[in-house]
Motif scaffolding. Structure first.
Motif, short mmCIF file in Angstrom:
data_model
loop_
_atom_site.label_atom_id
_atom_site.label_comp_id
_atom_site.label_asym_id
_atom_site.label_seq_id
_atom_site.Cartn_x
_atom_site.Cartn_y
_atom_site.Cartn_z
N THR A 15 19.70 -10.36 -14.22
CA THR A 15 19.03 -9.08 -14.44
C THR A 15 17.54 -9.30 -14.29
O THR A 15 17.00 -10.35 -14.66
CB THR A 15 19.32 -8.49 -15.84
OG1 THR A 15 18.84 -9.40 -16.85
CG2 THR A 15 20.81 -8.26 -16.04
N ILE A 16 16.86 -8.30 -13.72
CA ILE A 16 15.41 -8.35 -13.55
C ILE A 16 14.85 -7.01 -14.00
O ILE A 16 15.10 -5.98 -13.37
CB ILE A 16 15.00 -8.64 -12.09
CG1 ILE A 16 15.64 -9.94 -11.60
CG2 ILE A 16 13.48 -8.72 -11.97
CD1 ILE A 16 15.39 -10.23 -10.12
N GLU A 17 14.10 -7.02 -15.09
CA GLU A 17 13.50 -5.80 -15.63
C GLU A 17 12.01 -5.80 -15.29
O GLU A 17 11.24 -6.60 -15.81
CB GLU A 17 13.69 -5.74 -17.14
CG GLU A 17 13.14 -4.48 -17.77
CD GLU A 17 13.34 -4.43 -19.28
OE1 GLU A 17 12.73 -3.55 -19.93
OE2 GLU A 17 14.11 -5.26 -19.80
N THR A 18 11.60 -4.91 -14.39
CA THR A 18 10.22 -4.87 -13.95
C THR A 18 9.36 -4.07 -14.93
O THR A 18 9.86 -3.31 -15.74
CB THR A 18 10.11 -4.26 -12.55
OG1 THR A 18 10.69 -2.95 -12.56
CG2 THR A 18 10.83 -5.12 -11.52
N VAL A 135 9.04 -11.56 -7.74
CA VAL A 135 9.07 -10.13 -8.06
C VAL A 135 7.73 -9.69 -8.63
O VAL A 135 7.17 -8.66 -8.22
CB VAL A 135 10.21 -9.81 -9.05
CG1 VAL A 135 10.13 -8.37 -9.53
CG2 VAL A 135 11.56 -10.09 -8.41
N ALA A 136 7.17 -10.46 -9.57
CA ALA A 136 5.87 -10.12 -10.15
C ALA A 136 4.79 -10.11 -9.07
O ALA A 136 3.92 -9.22 -9.05
CB ALA A 136 5.52 -11.11 -11.26
N LEU A 137 4.83 -11.09 -8.17
CA LEU A 137 3.85 -11.15 -7.08
C LEU A 137 4.01 -9.95 -6.15
O LEU A 137 3.01 -9.33 -5.75
CB LEU A 137 4.03 -12.44 -6.30
CG LEU A 137 3.13 -12.62 -5.06
CD1 LEU A 137 1.68 -12.72 -5.46
CD2 LEU A 137 3.55 -13.86 -4.27
N ARG A 138 5.25 -9.60 -5.82
CA ARG A 138 5.49 -8.46 -4.94
C ARG A 138 4.91 -7.18 -5.54
O ARG A 138 4.28 -6.37 -4.83
CB ARG A 138 7.00 -8.31 -4.73
CG ARG A 138 7.49 -7.13 -3.90
CD ARG A 138 7.19 -7.27 -2.42
NE ARG A 138 5.88 -6.76 -2.07
CZ ARG A 138 5.34 -6.89 -0.87
NH1 ARG A 138 6.00 -7.52 0.08
NH2 ARG A 138 4.14 -6.40 -0.61
N CYS A 225 21.23 -18.08 -3.74
CA CYS A 225 19.94 -17.46 -3.42
C CYS A 225 20.13 -16.12 -2.71
O CYS A 225 19.30 -15.21 -2.87
CB CYS A 225 19.08 -18.41 -2.59
SG CYS A 225 18.29 -19.69 -3.60
N ASP A 226 21.19 -15.97 -1.93
CA ASP A 226 21.45 -14.66 -1.32
C ASP A 226 21.63 -13.59 -2.40
O ASP A 226 21.18 -12.45 -2.25
CB ASP A 226 22.69 -14.72 -0.43
CG ASP A 226 22.42 -15.37 0.92
OD1 ASP A 226 21.23 -15.54 1.27
OD2 ASP A 226 23.38 -15.73 1.61
N LYS A 227 22.29 -13.97 -3.50
CA LYS A 227 22.47 -13.02 -4.60
C LYS A 227 21.15 -12.75 -5.32
O LYS A 227 20.89 -11.62 -5.74
CB LYS A 227 23.53 -13.55 -5.56
CG LYS A 227 24.93 -13.61 -4.95
CD LYS A 227 25.97 -14.13 -5.92
CE LYS A 227 27.34 -14.16 -5.27
NZ LYS A 227 28.39 -14.69 -6.17
N VAL A 228 20.32 -13.78 -5.43
CA VAL A 228 19.01 -13.58 -6.06
C VAL A 228 18.13 -12.70 -5.17
O VAL A 228 17.44 -11.80 -5.66
CB VAL A 228 18.32 -14.93 -6.33
CG1 VAL A 228 16.94 -14.70 -6.95
CG2 VAL A 228 19.17 -15.79 -7.27
N LEU A 233 15.21 -7.54 -4.41
CA LEU A 233 14.95 -6.31 -3.67
C LEU A 233 15.32 -5.07 -4.49
O LEU A 233 14.60 -4.07 -4.48
CB LEU A 233 15.71 -6.31 -2.35
CG LEU A 233 15.22 -7.29 -1.28
CD1 LEU A 233 16.08 -7.21 -0.04
CD2 LEU A 233 13.75 -7.06 -0.94
N GLU A 234 16.43 -5.15 -5.19
CA GLU A 234 16.84 -4.03 -6.03
C GLU A 234 15.81 -3.79 -7.14
O GLU A 234 15.50 -2.62 -7.47
CB GLU A 234 18.20 -4.31 -6.65
CG GLU A 234 18.77 -3.17 -7.47
CD GLU A 234 19.06 -1.93 -6.66
OE1 GLU A 234 19.04 -0.83 -7.27
OE2 GLU A 234 19.30 -2.05 -5.45
N ALA A 235 15.25 -4.86 -7.69
CA ALA A 235 14.28 -4.72 -8.78
C ALA A 235 12.98 -4.08 -8.31
O ALA A 235 12.44 -3.20 -8.98
CB ALA A 235 14.00 -6.09 -9.39
#
Length: 238
Positions: A15-18, A135-138, A225-228, A233-235
């Protein structure tokens, strides 16, 4: 059978919570199972002295583990007055991994600091840190582009990391603490979207492995890594 009951190629839940913190230009809380890391990206309008006048920026990482991230309380490194060798090694890895997918000239003469703070550890803290740091960098770079501070996107690809290992003679993906602490071999793969490899750390701890063993771990790492990449991208779309 793995201690967790997972299949050899089965990941823990990701899970990734932005937007997890208010003040950082980019932030997320990334969870790989029970491993949780807070990742923030801070944009600074300054660069290291040795880069001045070169027309390019810098991306660097810092890493820490909170005192009760593990089963017993660890002493804060600030209280000891110095960082451990492990901390220094991991934060250098984070910086190298993220710079592998950034055009520093397009970033301009500014620095992005990626802070990765482990809230709870259950194996794979460095790989979760790298995956969340992207993700944080993006998010931080998206803010720079939206504000017109930079004109071209400096991020060239995604980067993610995952741990693999040989446990009870079998290659397995995404080790938790129970597996990591008793694995015959432990490896961390940092992969770039599109198929390239940024870094591999692979160590025989209980038993040596052969070339085919390494390739099997790499194949598992690509699955992970494909799943990550998909989770990243979803996050950032939210």
């Amino acid at each position: 059978m793995r201690p967790s009951g997972r299949a050899p190629d089965e990941m823990r839940a990701i899970t990734i919570e932005t937007g997890f913190t208010r003040h950082a230009e980019g932030s997320c809380l990334v969870s790989f199972g029970d491993t949780r890391v807070l990742c923030t990206a801070s944009v600074e309008e300054r660069i290291p002295p040795w880069l001045r006048g070169k027309g390019e920026g810098w991306v660097t990482g810092e890493y820490s583990m909170l005192p009760r991230a593990t089963h017993t309380r660890g002493q804060r490194e600030a209280a000891r007055g110095k960082q451990s060798g492990r901390t220094q090694e991991i934060q250098r890895l984070i910086g190298r991994s993220l710079r592998a997918v950034v055009d520093l000239k397009k970033l301009g003469e500014r620095q992005v600091v990626l802070d990765c703070d482990v809230i709870q550890a259950d194996g794979g803290t460095r790989t979760a840190s790298i995956s969340g740091a992207w993700v944080a960098l993006r998010l931080a770079v998206d803010g720079l582009l939206k504000a017109g501070t930079i004109l071209d996107d400096p991020i060239t690809a995604q980067v993610a990391a995952i741990s693999c290992g040989i446990h009870n003679g079998a290659p397995v993906l995404d080790l938790d603490y129970d597996e990591d602490s008793s694995a015959d071999a432990d490896a961390n793969f940092v992969l770039i979207s599109g198929g390239k490899i940024a870094e591999v750390q692979a160590t025989a701890e209980g038993a040596c492995y052969d070339e085919e063993g390494l390739l099997r771990l790499l194949r598992l790492a690509r699955i992970g890594c494909d799943k990550v990449f998909a989770a990243q991208l979803e996050a950032v779309k939210k």
